[in-house]
Design an enzyme around this catalytic site. Sequence first.
Site, PDB file in Angstrom:
ATOM      1  N   HIS A   4     -28.215  12.818  25.334  1.00 23.04           N
ATOM      2  CA  HIS A   4     -28.047  14.078  25.138  1.00 23.04           C
ATOM      3  C   HIS A   4     -29.275  14.699  25.019  1.00 23.04           C
ATOM      4  O   HIS A   4     -30.191  14.711  24.905  1.00 23.04           O
ATOM      5  CB  HIS A   4     -27.666  14.181  23.639  1.00 23.04           C
ATOM      6  CG  HIS A   4     -26.510  13.455  23.736  1.00 23.04           C
ATOM      7  ND1 HIS A   4     -26.186  12.193  23.504  1.00 23.04           N
ATOM      8  CD2 HIS A   4     -25.073  13.966  22.470  1.00 23.04           C
ATOM      9  CE1 HIS A   4     -24.182  12.002  22.631  1.00 23.04           C
ATOM     10  NE2 HIS A   4     -24.134  12.845  22.152  1.00 23.04           N
ATOM     11  N   GLU A  48     -26.769  20.487  25.146  1.00 20.70           N
ATOM     12  CA  GLU A  48     -25.848  21.084  25.110  1.00 20.70           C
ATOM     13  C   GLU A  48     -26.300  22.020  23.694  1.00 20.70           C
ATOM     14  O   GLU A  48     -25.439  22.997  23.963  1.00 20.70           O
ATOM     15  CB  GLU A  48     -25.406  19.100  23.336  1.00 20.70           C
ATOM     16  CG  GLU A  48     -24.401  20.050  22.481  1.00 20.70           C
ATOM     17  CD  GLU A  48     -24.359  18.974  21.860  1.00 20.70           C
ATOM     18  OE1 GLU A  48     -24.946  18.202  21.426  1.00 20.70           O
ATOM     19  OE2 GLU A  48     -23.132  19.391  20.685  1.00 20.70           O
TER      20      GLU A  48
HETATM   21 ZN   LIG Z   1     -22.126  13.526  21.457  1.00 17.28          ZN
END
Ligand SMILES: [Zn+2]
Length: 309
Positions: free
Chosen positions: A191, A194
């Site tokens: 990740h 974001e």
């Molecule tokens: Zn996620």
Amino acid sequence: MNEMFQQALRAGDLDAIRRCPKADLHNHGWAGANPAAVATILGKTFAPLARKLASMAEMHAWAAAHFGNPDPKLRPRLFEAAFVRAAEDGLVRYEIGDDVWAITLDGSAGNVTDILKRAHERGAPGVEWIPQLGMSRHCRIEDIRRWMEPFLELRFYRTLDLSGDEFAQPIENFKPLYRLAKANGLRLKAHVGEWGDADSVRRAVEELDLDEVQHGLAAADSPSVLRFLADHRIRLNLCPTSNLMLGRVESLSSHPIRKLFDAGVRVTVNTDDMAMFGQSVSHEFLNLFKAGCLNESELDQIRENGLSD
Ligand SMILES: [Zn+2]
């Protein structure tokens, strides 16, 4: 290309979209289940998140208030519900697993894995399951390594993901763990982008030798990072509703998936936390179409992007 899928989008026919083959490559354990199923298993009543949140802290507070810390005995039912949802949504590939930390709940990597295997067999035996190992950016590297090694020894898992607060510790700290996973043949994801910026996406791909990025939407802010991702065929597994509800985008019509797609970056559409956001992959496709973000043939290509590695 799948003419039925494109026709279903034009007609706004959710059931027909469900019948078309799709993948969900960005999930977080049993939070992949329908909200109603999770509520029933936990003996609670709650609706999916209905208002936008402003931070990860607010998201964690929502999860704590609605999911709490479920009794580990409920984990088999929760994971089975996630697989049931996958089958109902017409998924043919489902990338899901658990955090390596779960070894502290179920006693051994074998026990964690058996819960997942049984859930797959009972909930969605016809869906190709890609077993994923997860780890949290909040945990100490030596703890993660200790938890991860028994999972790798099983030679069963196929992908590795890293999630949690992007600013908890530098991405470089995770390099040894990614090297270990790569030596064990896992596909590598994390990740990034974001909450972090475009450069953080490129740095993570280079430092960790990533094959794919979970989110990565900030890359759309930088033409050079867009080119880098397109040139290196790095797939971005995006979750539009999650981005909207966590305030990462203003609207679905202005979602950066448009820019990423136009730059030739290989993107997919996924759910992130179905139990929280209440939107299946089929919903996500229809939502993007209705918002005018992408047309039916572009969404069809994005659907196909998820059907192979
Ligand atoms: Zn996620």
